[in-house]
Design a protein around this motif. Structure first.
Motif, PDB file in Angstrom:
ATOM      1  N   PHE A   1      42.325  34.667  25.801  1.00 32.94           N
ATOM      2  CA  PHE A   1      41.318  35.522  26.431  1.00 32.94           C
ATOM      3  C   PHE A   1      40.447  34.676  27.346  1.00 32.94           C
ATOM      4  O   PHE A   1      40.001  33.584  26.973  1.00 32.94           O
ATOM      5  CB  PHE A   1      40.439  36.214  25.394  1.00 32.94           C
ATOM      6  CG  PHE A   1      39.342  37.039  26.004  1.00 32.94           C
ATOM      7  CD1 PHE A   1      39.629  38.236  26.630  1.00 32.94           C
ATOM      8  CD2 PHE A   1      38.022  36.597  25.975  1.00 32.94           C
ATOM      9  CE1 PHE A   1      38.620  38.993  27.219  1.00 32.94           C
ATOM     10  CE2 PHE A   1      37.010  37.346  26.550  1.00 32.94           C
ATOM     11  CZ  PHE A   1      37.311  38.552  27.177  1.00 32.94           C
TER      12      PHE A   1
ATOM     13  N   ALA B   1      35.947  42.468  23.533  1.00 27.28           N
ATOM     14  CA  ALA B   1      35.570  41.886  24.818  1.00 27.28           C
ATOM     15  C   ALA B   1      34.323  42.557  25.377  1.00 27.28           C
ATOM     16  O   ALA B   1      33.467  41.906  25.989  1.00 27.28           O
ATOM     17  CB  ALA B   1      36.725  42.005  25.799  1.00 27.28           C
ATOM     18  N   VAL B   2      34.209  43.864  25.202  1.00 24.22           N
ATOM     19  CA  VAL B   2      33.022  44.563  25.686  1.00 24.22           C
ATOM     20  C   VAL B   2      31.782  44.124  24.916  1.00 24.22           C
ATOM     21  O   VAL B   2      30.698  43.952  25.487  1.00 24.22           O
ATOM     22  CB  VAL B   2      33.229  46.087  25.585  1.00 24.22           C
ATOM     23  CG1 VAL B   2      31.930  46.832  25.881  1.00 24.22           C
ATOM     24  CG2 VAL B   2      34.331  46.536  26.539  1.00 24.22           C
TER      25      VAL B   2
ATOM     26  N   ARG C   1      40.063  44.795  23.553  1.00 28.34           N
ATOM     27  CA  ARG C   1      39.214  45.446  24.555  1.00 28.34           C
ATOM     28  C   ARG C   1      37.833  45.747  23.973  1.00 28.34           C
ATOM     29  O   ARG C   1      36.805  45.555  24.645  1.00 28.34           O
ATOM     30  CB  ARG C   1      39.878  46.731  25.055  1.00 28.34           C
ATOM     31  CG  ARG C   1      41.122  46.496  25.887  1.00 28.34           C
ATOM     32  CD  ARG C   1      41.761  47.807  26.311  1.00 28.34           C
ATOM     33  NE  ARG C   1      40.955  48.524  27.284  1.00 28.34           N
ATOM     34  CZ  ARG C   1      41.079  48.386  28.592  1.00 28.34           C
ATOM     35  NH1 ARG C   1      41.985  47.547  29.096  1.00 28.34           N
ATOM     36  NH2 ARG C   1      40.322  49.083  29.415  1.00 28.34           N
TER      37      ARG C   1
ATOM     38  N   PRO D   1      48.204  48.438  30.659  1.00 24.71           N
ATOM     39  CA  PRO D   1      47.318  49.047  31.656  1.00 24.71           C
ATOM     40  C   PRO D   1      48.102  49.770  32.746  1.00 24.71           C
ATOM     41  O   PRO D   1      49.105  49.272  33.248  1.00 24.71           O
ATOM     42  CB  PRO D   1      46.555  47.846  32.235  1.00 24.71           C
ATOM     43  CG  PRO D   1      46.658  46.780  31.196  1.00 24.71           C
ATOM     44  CD  PRO D   1      47.973  46.983  30.529  1.00 24.71           C
TER      45      PRO D   1
ATOM     46  N   TYR E   1      37.063  34.865  29.995  1.00 20.48           N
ATOM     47  CA  TYR E   1      35.890  35.572  30.519  1.00 20.48           C
ATOM     48  C   TYR E   1      35.604  35.001  31.900  1.00 20.48           C
ATOM     49  O   TYR E   1      35.276  33.816  32.044  1.00 20.48           O
ATOM     50  CB  TYR E   1      34.696  35.378  29.586  1.00 20.48           C
ATOM     51  CG  TYR E   1      33.421  36.046  30.060  1.00 20.48           C
ATOM     52  CD1 TYR E   1      33.221  37.401  29.868  1.00 20.48           C
ATOM     53  CD2 TYR E   1      32.426  35.293  30.689  1.00 20.48           C
ATOM     54  CE1 TYR E   1      32.053  38.012  30.294  1.00 20.48           C
ATOM     55  CE2 TYR E   1      31.246  35.898  31.119  1.00 20.48           C
ATOM     56  CZ  TYR E   1      31.072  37.260  30.920  1.00 20.48           C
ATOM     57  OH  TYR E   1      29.898  37.851  31.343  1.00 20.48           O
TER      58      TYR E   1
ATOM     59  N   LEU F   1      40.128  43.924  32.275  1.00 19.58           N
ATOM     60  CA  LEU F   1      39.112  44.961  32.204  1.00 19.58           C
ATOM     61  C   LEU F   1      37.808  44.475  32.812  1.00 19.58           C
ATOM     62  O   LEU F   1      37.442  43.294  32.687  1.00 19.58           O
ATOM     63  CB  LEU F   1      38.887  45.417  30.766  1.00 19.58           C
ATOM     64  CG  LEU F   1      38.330  44.418  29.758  1.00 19.58           C
ATOM     65  CD1 LEU F   1      37.653  45.156  28.621  1.00 19.58           C
ATOM     66  CD2 LEU F   1      39.443  43.527  29.190  1.00 19.58           C
TER      67      LEU F   1
ATOM     68  N   ASP G   1      46.177  42.322  29.685  1.00 19.33           N
ATOM     69  CA  ASP G   1      45.082  43.252  29.915  1.00 19.33           C
ATOM     70  C   ASP G   1      44.114  42.644  30.915  1.00 19.33           C
ATOM     71  O   ASP G   1      44.004  41.412  31.023  1.00 19.33           O
ATOM     72  CB  ASP G   1      44.350  43.578  28.616  1.00 19.33           C
ATOM     73  CG  ASP G   1      43.666  44.939  28.672  1.00 19.33           C
ATOM     74  OD1 ASP G   1      43.621  45.531  29.768  1.00 19.33           O
ATOM     75  OD2 ASP G   1      43.199  45.409  27.617  1.00 19.33           O
TER      76      ASP G   1
ATOM     77  N   GLY H   1      32.289  39.520  25.053  1.00 20.67           N
ATOM     78  CA  GLY H   1      33.275  38.892  25.915  1.00 20.67           C
ATOM     79  C   GLY H   1      32.863  37.551  26.451  1.00 20.67           C
ATOM     80  O   GLY H   1      33.720  36.703  26.743  1.00 20.67           O
TER      81      GLY H   1
ATOM     82  N   LEU I   1      33.952  44.061  32.990  1.00 19.63           N
ATOM     83  CA  LEU I   1      32.887  43.884  31.998  1.00 19.63           C
ATOM     84  C   LEU I   1      31.523  44.002  32.686  1.00 19.63           C
ATOM     85  O   LEU I   1      31.440  43.965  33.928  1.00 19.63           O
ATOM     86  CB  LEU I   1      33.047  42.523  31.321  1.00 19.63           C
ATOM     87  CG  LEU I   1      34.342  42.325  30.529  1.00 19.63           C
ATOM     88  CD1 LEU I   1      34.427  40.904  29.997  1.00 19.63           C
ATOM     89  CD2 LEU I   1      34.461  43.338  29.393  1.00 19.63           C
TER      90      LEU I   1
ATOM     91  N   ARG J   1      45.803  44.955  21.330  1.00 20.11           N
ATOM     92  CA  ARG J   1      45.234  45.120  22.674  1.00 20.11           C
ATOM     93  C   ARG J   1      44.002  46.018  22.639  1.00 20.11           C
ATOM     94  O   ARG J   1      42.990  45.726  23.286  1.00 20.11           O
ATOM     95  CB  ARG J   1      46.287  45.707  23.613  1.00 20.11           C
ATOM     96  CG  ARG J   1      45.743  45.988  25.002  1.00 20.11           C
ATOM     97  CD  ARG J   1      46.821  46.470  25.956  1.00 20.11           C
ATOM     98  NE  ARG J   1      46.219  46.924  27.198  1.00 20.11           N
ATOM     99  CZ  ARG J   1      45.874  48.180  27.449  1.00 20.11           C
ATOM    100  NH1 ARG J   1      46.102  49.119  26.537  1.00 20.11           N
ATOM    101  NH2 ARG J   1      45.316  48.512  28.600  1.00 20.11           N
ATOM    102  N   SER J   2      44.063  47.101  21.890  1.00 20.78           N
ATOM    103  CA  SER J   2      42.903  47.988  21.786  1.00 20.78           C
ATOM    104  C   SER J   2      41.727  47.279  21.128  1.00 20.78           C
ATOM    105  O   SER J   2      40.573  47.425  21.569  1.00 20.78           O
ATOM    106  CB  SER J   2      43.278  49.242  20.992  1.00 20.78           C
ATOM    107  OG  SER J   2      44.309  49.965  21.634  1.00 20.78           O
TER     108      SER J   2
END
Length: 508
Positions: A371, A340-341, A337, A275, A373, A304, A302, A344, A306, A333-334
């Motif tokens: 990970f 997670a969207v 992401r 990032p 949340y 991000l 990462d 997540g 949400l 990583r991609s």
């Protein structure tokens, strides 16, 4: 007629103590001059036109001439002369061997350039000098290093027009600068550039000797210049020695340049895959620290934003190093992401999807991941890990690891069975996520590494606990006091392939 070959052969056979003479010559060599770093007063001998013995060389040895003397005198004179020449050659070879061995032991461009300056100064009998490293392909890196010259003095030399300096003519590739350039008398040279004469007088040098630094594969890499306090120039034998040494130095510098550029490329790719900035979410303060391994590891992080004000935090590590590990890290990583969207709020589902992605894209590779949340407004964290080290909660009242469920790394799971874990940080507490590179770089056993990390976290000063970045820095520098780029000791044996990632989240 005098049979020189027979006389020499007889003389060499009779001189059974030749090794003692050669050893004595070696004791007078250049390497001893290099070891004697302390200079007492002004080294007049090093700046004189006729130098003392260098590398076993005695300039006062007379040149052999034909003589009408008796034959009884010829064997002794001829044999002594040849013996001295042989001793000088052996000393030269020994000197070059020792100097090139020392140069080969350097691992960075700066170290190699300093070694080049030191060795060259001793070979040509100078006290000061500079080397300008400027590859002809203009891709860099570019640097100027001085010997016996302060930074301000180097700046004064650089004020001289480039084409008026010997190193400038070499770097510009002028026709008269393909080989070494000698300026034996700067004050007395009528064609000298006035600014160059002025700077030389101000800095107190009166002669210079410059050689190009080149390599077969890369061409011109730079130029080295040595400066004399008095009008002088190196002897022919000294020029030959420094020429041989500079040839080897050019090839060594070319190899180091290739490594330096490769590391720079890896660093650029790594930074692009991570990032560029962390999101700003009310109720939580984020800070990340990434220390790249020399060969480029696969550790990543990462953060991000949400939907509904939530926050996704992740850290992970791909086994291996180099471009392959970086590519795998970028794909994971991609993928994380995207997962997670979509889901997540269920960290187990996110890591299950990541497991499938790794099996499809990297069937022979394993990875660890964690990970979390987060709902900052409620200070609630739901997390799941796959073979990853547990986070650490840091506050004034407690410093403890989060008890997470045990799971195998990604790529090694037959089925997912490890559940997620929920924690609720108190106001002012910091949750520290990290990769296993932080533990491995300590060189300790797993238990001792965890104990070192816990001790570092507990020792964060109270004044720093309000800043997530200060907490991350303190832990990193306490666990690895010499930084992650140390080398040479047993505890640093993994530094070449282990990244370090630290991600801190402080809740208000």
């Amino acid at each position: 007629m005098l049979d020189i070959a027979s006389l020499v052969r007889v003389h060499v056979v009779l001189r059974v103590h030749a090794d003692a003479l050669i050893a004595a010559q070696n004791d007078m060599g250049v390497c001893d001059a290099i070891r004697q770093k302390a200079l007492v007063g002004k080294p007049e001998a090093m700046s004189a036109p006729h130098l003392p013995k260098v590398a076993g060389i005695d300039p006062t040895v007379p040149v052999s001439t034909h003589t009408a003397g008796s034959l009884s005198e010829a064997p002794s004179a001829t044999g002594a002369f040849i013996q001295d020449r042989l001793a000088g050659w052996v000393s030269d070879l020994t000197t070059l061997h020792e100097l090139t061995e020392r140069l080969a032991g350097t691992g960075t461009l700066d170290d190699a350039l300093h070694e080049l300056l030191d060795a060259g100064a001793a070979l040509v009998g100078a006290r000061r000098g500079l080397v300008v490293f400027e590859p002809s392909d203009r891709r860099g890196p570019v640097s100027t290093i001085g010997l016996g010259l302060a930074h301000a003095e180097l700046g004064q030399i650089e004020t001289v027009p480039r084409t008026a300096t010997s190193y400038g003519r070499i770097l510009e590739g002028l026709p008269d600068a393909e080989d070494a350039l000698t300026t034996p008398d700067l004050p007395g040279d009528p064609g000298l550039d006035p600014r160059r004469r002025e700077v030389a007088a101000r800095l107190g040098y009166a002669a210079s000797y410059a050689v190009p630094i080149t390599a077969g594969a890369t061409g011109r890499l730079g130029a080295a210049v040595w400066l004399y306090d008095e009008p002088a120039e190196p002897l022919e034998r000294q020029r030959h020695l420094v020429g041989l040494y500079a040839g080897y130095a050019g090839e060594h510098l070319a190899r180091l340049l290739e490594l330096e550029r490769a590391r720079a490329d890896v660093a650029t790719i790594t930074e692009e895959l991570l990032p560029s900035r962390l999101p700003r979410i009310p109720g939580v303060q984020l800070a990340a620290r990434h220390r790249r391994a020399a060969r480029g590891g696969g550790d990543w992080y990462d953060a991000l934003a949400l939907p509904e004000g939530a926050l996704g935090l992740a850290v992970g590590s791909v086994n291996g190093s180099g471009p392959g590990a970086l590519a795998a890290m970028g794909r994971l990583r991609s993928g994380l992401r995207a997962y997670a969207v979509m889901e997540g709020e269920d960290p187990v589902a996110v890591l299950s999807d990541l497991e499938l992605l790794l099996r499809l894209t990297e069937p022979a590779r394993t990875a660890t991941a964690l990970f979390a949340y987060c709902e900052p407004a409620e200070r609630k964290i739901l997390l799941a890990g796959a073979g990853h080290a547990p986070p650490l909660v840091i506050s004034d009242r407690r410093t403890e690891f989060v008890e997470t469920s045990v799971s195998a790394p990604l790529g090694m799971l037959a089925c997912w069975e490890a559940p997620s874990v929920q924690i609720t940080p108190e106001p002012g507490e910091t949750v520290l996520f990290y990769t296993d590179g932080l533990l491995r770089r300590t060189g300790d056993s797993t238990d001792r590494a965890f104990a070192r990390l816990h001790s570092a976290a507990a020792s964060v000063p109270k004044a720093m606990r309000h800043d997530a970045g200060a907490v991350a820095d303190h832990v990193l520098h306490t666990v690895l006091p010499d930084g992650p780029d140390r080398s040479g000791s047993a505890r640093d044996r993994n530094d070449g392939s282990e990244d370090v990632v630290v991600l801190a989240a402080r809740f208000d």
